[in-house]
Design a protein around this motif. Sequence first.
Motif, PDB file in Angstrom:
ATOM      1  N   ASN A 196      -0.990  -0.510  19.154  1.00 37.23           N
ATOM      2  CA  ASN A 196      -0.126  -0.799  20.372  1.00 37.23           C
ATOM      3  C   ASN A 196      -1.749  -1.312  21.355  1.00 37.23           C
ATOM      4  O   ASN A 196      -1.564  -2.058  22.231  1.00 37.23           O
ATOM      5  CB  ASN A 196       0.966  -0.498  20.829  1.00 37.23           C
ATOM      6  N   ASN A 221       1.663  -5.526  22.845  1.00 28.16           N
ATOM      7  CA  ASN A 221       3.122  -4.900  23.071  1.00 28.16           C
ATOM      8  C   ASN A 221       3.746  -4.268  24.369  1.00 28.16           C
ATOM      9  O   ASN A 221       3.990  -3.182  24.286  1.00 28.16           O
ATOM     10  CB  ASN A 221       3.689  -4.838  22.358  1.00 28.16           C
ATOM     11  N   SER A 222       3.350  -4.987  25.342  1.00 30.64           N
ATOM     12  CA  SER A 222       3.680  -4.452  27.012  1.00 30.64           C
ATOM     13  C   SER A 222       5.679  -3.927  26.655  1.00 30.64           C
ATOM     14  O   SER A 222       5.638  -2.792  27.663  1.00 30.64           O
ATOM     15  CB  SER A 222       3.488  -4.910  28.101  1.00 30.64           C
ATOM     16  N   LEU A 223       6.515  -4.328  26.039  1.00 30.51           N
ATOM     17  CA  LEU A 223       7.991  -4.028  25.999  1.00 30.51           C
ATOM     18  C   LEU A 223       7.639  -2.650  25.284  1.00 30.51           C
ATOM     19  O   LEU A 223       8.787  -1.657  25.593  1.00 30.51           O
ATOM     20  CB  LEU A 223       8.691  -4.977  25.158  1.00 30.51           C
ATOM     21  N   ARG A 224       6.622  -2.124  24.579  1.00 28.08           N
ATOM     22  CA  ARG A 224       6.807  -1.500  23.951  1.00 28.08           C
ATOM     23  C   ARG A 224       5.061  -0.308  24.293  1.00 28.08           C
ATOM     24  O   ARG A 224       4.899   0.178  23.211  1.00 28.08           O
ATOM     25  CB  ARG A 224       6.778  -1.119  22.380  1.00 28.08           C
ATOM     26  N   ALA A 225       5.500  -0.293  25.698  1.00 35.32           N
ATOM     27  CA  ALA A 225       3.655   0.555  25.928  1.00 35.32           C
ATOM     28  C   ALA A 225       3.687   1.900  25.263  1.00 35.32           C
ATOM     29  O   ALA A 225       2.574   2.644  25.374  1.00 35.32           O
ATOM     30  CB  ALA A 225       3.537   0.304  27.107  1.00 35.32           C
ATOM     31  N   THR A 226       4.681   2.698  25.385  1.00 36.72           N
ATOM     32  CA  THR A 226       4.901   4.214  24.727  1.00 36.72           C
ATOM     33  C   THR A 226       4.784   4.267  23.511  1.00 36.72           C
ATOM     34  O   THR A 226       4.529   5.507  22.957  1.00 36.72           O
ATOM     35  CB  THR A 226       5.785   5.138  25.538  1.00 36.72           C
ATOM     36  N   ASP A 227       4.992   3.544  23.191  1.00 36.71           N
ATOM     37  CA  ASP A 227       4.603   3.313  21.034  1.00 36.71           C
ATOM     38  C   ASP A 227       2.860   3.089  20.788  1.00 36.71           C
ATOM     39  O   ASP A 227       2.518   2.454  21.298  1.00 36.71           O
ATOM     40  CB  ASP A 227       5.430   2.127  20.266  1.00 36.71           C
ATOM     41  N   THR A 270      -2.539  -3.641  26.659  1.00 36.58           N
ATOM     42  CA  THR A 270      -1.229  -2.762  26.207  1.00 36.58           C
ATOM     43  C   THR A 270      -0.651  -4.315  24.878  1.00 36.58           C
ATOM     44  O   THR A 270      -0.620  -4.714  25.692  1.00 36.58           O
ATOM     45  CB  THR A 270      -0.049  -2.146  26.867  1.00 36.58           C
TER      46      THR A 270
END
Length: 967
Positions: free
Chosen positions: A735, A956-962, A954
């Motif tokens: 990501n 996919n900013s909606l899953r920034a911690t993945d 990032t």
Amino acid sequence: MTDSPYVDAYLGALAAMTRLGKPRDLNALAAAQAELLDADIAIEDELLRRHLETAGLNDSLRSELLTTTAKWDNAPEPDWAEGTTPNTPARREVITRLLKFGDETAALFNEKCSIAGVPKPTVIAQEWAPWYTDDIRKRRTYYWRNYEEYLATRKGWSPEARASLDIATDRVVERLADPTQPESYKAKGLVAGYVQSGKTANFTGVVAKAIDVGYRLVIVLTGTTDILRAQTQRRLDMELVGRENILGGADEDDPVATHGLDYQDDRDWIERRFLEHGISPRLAGRPNIHRLTTQRGDYKSLSQGIIALDFPRRDEGKPIYDPDNLFTTDARLAVVKKNSRVLDKLVVDLKRSAARMEDLPVLLVDDESDQASVNTSNPKKWKEDRKERTAINRLIAQLLSMLPRAQYVGYTATPFANVFVDPSDAEDIFPNDFLISLPRTPGYMGPEDFHDLDSTIPDDALDYANSNRKAHVRFLPDEMPADHSDLRAAMDTFVLAGAIKLYREATGDETFRHHTMLVHEHAHTIVHREQADRIRKVWEESGYYTSTAHERLRTLFEDDVLPVMHARSDGRPVPSDYARLAPHIGEVLARVGSSGNPVLVVNSDKIEGENLDFDRQAVWRILVGGNKLARGFTVEGLTVSYYRRQTKQGATLMQMGRWFGYRKGYRDLVRLYITDDMYEAFEAVCLDEKYFRDQLDRYAELVDGKPQITPAQVPPLVAQHLPGLRPDAPNKMYNAKLTERRSPGFGVEPTAYPVKGELLAANVETFAPLFAAANGDIHTFKTPANRDFQARVGIVSHGVMLRTLEDLIWGDGDNFAPDLAWLRRLNSGDIHDWAVIFPQLGIRNPSRLLIGSGPFSLHHRDRRRPPYFGALSDPKHRAAADCIAGVPQVVDDEQARTLLRPRRGALLVYPVIERDPSGHQDGEADIRQVVMTFRVTAPTTADRLNRPFVTFVTKNSLRATDAIVDK
């Protein structure tokens, strides 16, 4: 001064200050302690000084004073430190002033207890809300304090080692969730240690502190073998759980009450070497620890699981995590093998108690977390002995899902499997919250102690003192000799090393309970018995009781063992000649052959011959093994390793390095017998690991109080230099994408170059402006070893350099792109020009024209795996280049200083050939066979803004911690 009441008074004063968490008037507090002890003794600064003047290294007062001070020296930002920086004279001045030391006492104290600095862990973490405050550390420290005291008094840990462990375990515990907070949070982290380096001590300390602050169910997952699980259980029982908890209130003198106790026949239990709390912890207002497993018994289905896993609440109207309930509840400990049948029993029992588990703070420690825990959806990746990985991963995920307040901490010495976790693991054990790299601790003998990594000493100047390879490594022929002379040489070294240990016992204060040799040639258990038979035959034919054997041993002693001892004994007793050693040879032979069998087979199935139990008996044996001895299990007393096993997996290589570890009293006797190919493979893995940890160290520094990188950004960062570490599933990707890496004053060395001849030729032609600039005089530079080397040098503008680098063709496009992105951003205020340096080799090495310029030396390097090389630049050349770029150097290199200019960088260039250099005739080189490699060091003054060294985007900013997401 040796009066016990005097020392006790000061020890009590130091304990009081530890509880306070800050230095105070030591003599005044000691005087108060003396009154409590009814001791009629004088407490004065002058008497303390006199005590310190004569105190030896093992003096209890000096040791405790050093330990306490080391923690104050290292404290990050304590409120009493007046803003001073850790490990500085200014911080120490504050400490001695608050201790109310006189000037003479302070000076002596600083001499005896110098500011050495305690090795600290490197932390890569998400931002988190601090909760593990100094007040909590002071108030809730029962199990940790007892464990730390055990390490000091029973295991002889130095003050520096204890302080380092205290700091490292704090870094882990503070990033777990506050066990008393109403909101549940599942933290996941990874702790990367070194092979055989004390990871167990670290997680034991973490468990101690976790129980102190309120975690009430602790599950420790060990490796996949019974022998490792039993070893871990005993270690925790002995050093943390303690006698009182093991007895569970039973009278240990009552044979009926203690029937079936797992340590009744244990020598250390009988001789009271297990930790003792003094009273039942519950009577001291602390939780007892109830063991759900024993040394002899892995987890079994509980006939009354609900009762065994019941956590009574003082106030039924409040959840377990409420402090009123949490701190009146006992803890449970389970040490469980990573076996699907065993773990399934634990999962079933926890499900039966699910209603009570929702509010329970749980700590899940996963030892050897890169083994069996990491999931894989591709069975082609795994060897036969790893076929249950997916099942184990599924059960760990179940444990975490059914325990909302569970914290997961993985421990490993080979972190790549966890950091570069398989895509399907992105939602279970990837260390999203923190990644902690433990430091090497004093006394540890690790990978670099068997290699001369980054050595600048020429081969002809290497000796036993300055070369780890010459001191500790003996090379085996590629093919095993028919007469087994290589194996016999290793056995002879084993016998001599054992005799030297006995000599040191007789002439000094060292004791050596175990003495072992490891033969590791094959993974398959079916081969081990054949190997053992061969080793027994060689042992029998060696004739150790004959005069011929003594002459052979004498020669080996005089030519090899004695010179290494003279160079590396570090003050330990050294026999002056073989005659002083000979009387101990017979005792070694008697111990090794005491059972009539000098060889033990230890494989994944069982131990053949007799029990291998380092805890209950002294072991003087030659061990033949495979996976059981190659993963997690500590081989005590290991002195000689004979290693022929082949593997292509880096993590497997490092885990098979059983010769790493603590070798107190016999470090100079350690030998590794290994083939050239395997030694080079180990060196490559060592360099990979060193690079990985260096990267973490560099990016762990906070910028404006915020992390430069998070754990989710580590994989693409390190993958720039480690080949093949990519998500394998075609529908997955990292990501985070590394877009820019700034490196002022740091050498950057790309490793991925094209393979095809026409692409190599194009790169050579791209370097034409740099060849032309360096086509003049030869310059002579100094190396750190005070040797000279010659180089062609030219100066080019930043524009010319940038165009050259931008036009290069790469074997991996991402390999240099982030570094180039930064160099593009530099303007004339950051960098003006570059010194281009072509190191030249001796006259016996190939030197050719490159498209009409030169001649330039051609350097031979091997690719580790196309398109990647290993290390390319020679450590001997780096100091000169770095000096030109403004990096401070120890070497006084006049020539390099004459080239030093503000805003000047340096480029070390190595035209590399991969084939036999004899094919390169005088004159023009075949540029289709020349790889243009380099190391670039931007000036230290470049990019002076205080900002992170790395920049990511990032995907996919909606899953920034993945770490990994769908493409």
